[in-house]
Design a protein around this motif. Structure first.
Motif: not given
Length: 285
Positions: A17-18, A21, A24, A202, A220, A223-224
């Motif tokens: 996931q990191g 991110e 992205a 991230a 959290e 990002l994002p």
């Protein structure tokens, strides 16, 4: 003239996931600046390695390495600096933080996590052996204090003190009115919670460790958010502007040859002075 290539250089992570991110984020940068060549690079864990990306630039291609990092540290001062130095025509931009926009984003994350005025906050950064990194984090903490009245301290995941678990324990003791509650605890309302504000880009190893630090809440990562792409482009533009200033200084270089003529002029001047002294001494007016 084409704009220099942006090498958007991240730390690197094994967290799926990191990594997504950060990719992205690069896509968001390219979307905000159509036509800009944004390339991927890392200083650790992932490929392509920054050194290889810089070495792979074509002859005559200019590039700016933008650290997708939140503070000055070893990777900025050593890894990125060495890569840029190895390639004429390349330059390094400043890291993303500190920046007041990041403080606002952290404030947003704290609101999203339900943080109240009674809670105490640990600003958790990755940490670095470079003392400048801590200075950057403390500056960001000052910007966050302008937005919130909570009791706040900075802490680090590695290489700097206090550690995040130690900071959490200290603030927990303050909330409970323990031995650690000195004058600094005067603004703390008993009954609040200990909240970790994740000052990390991230998900990844360091963010995973925050859940084990003993806090009641962990926000959290940053990002994002479109804010990071905007800051990255600002850092890139500042570096490009600095690169463009260099040619303006080029015409001054020939002036460096002037001292070579100075000895002859000096000798000539010294000869005439000697003659004048001789005439004055032996043929006085």
């Amino acid at each position: 003239m084409n704009s220099p290539i942006m090498i958007a250089c991240a730390h690197g992570t094994s967290n799926t996931q990191g990594a997504a991110e950060v990719n992205a984020l690069r896509a968001a940068i390219a979307e905000l600046r159509p036509g800009l060549d944004v390339r991927e690079a890392y200083v650790d864990v992932q490929q392509p390695d920054l050194v290889d990306v810089v070495a792979g630039l074509q002859e005559g291609e200019a590039a700016v390495v933008v650290p997708l990092l939140l503070s000055v540290g070893y990777h900025v001062k050593v890894d990125i600096a060495r890569a840029v130095k190895s390639r004429p025509g390349s330059a390094a931009a400043a890291p993303l933080g500190p920046d007041p926009r990041l403080a606002k984003l952290l404030d947003q994350r704290l609101h999203e996590a339900g943080t109240t005025d009674n809670d105490v906050i640990v600003l958790a950064a990755a940490g670095s052996s470079n003392p400048n990194a801590a200075v950057s984090v403390e500056e960001l903490l000052g910007q966050l204090r302008e937005l919130r009245s909570n009791r706040m301290v900075a802490a680090y995941g590695a290489s700097a003190k206090p550690s995040v678990p130690d900071a959490v324990a200290m603030l927990r003791e303050e909330l409970e009115g323990g031995a650690g509650a000195g004058e600094s605890a005067g603004a703390v309302d008993v009954g609040g919670r200990v909240v970790i504000a994740s000052y990390l880009l991230a998900p990844g190893f360091f963010h995973d460790q925050l859940a084990k630090a003993g806090a009641d809440v962990v926000t959290e990562p940053l990002l994002p958010s479109p804010v990071l792409a905007e800051i990255a482009l600002d850092r890139y533009d500042a570096a490009v502007a600095k690169m463009n200033e260099a040619p303006a200084a080029a015409p001054r270089e020939p002036a460096a040859e002037a001292p070579a003529e100075a000895p002859a002029n000096a000798q000539e001047g010294g000869f005439y002075k000697a003659v004048r002294r001789f005439v004055t001494k032996y043929f006085p007016r």
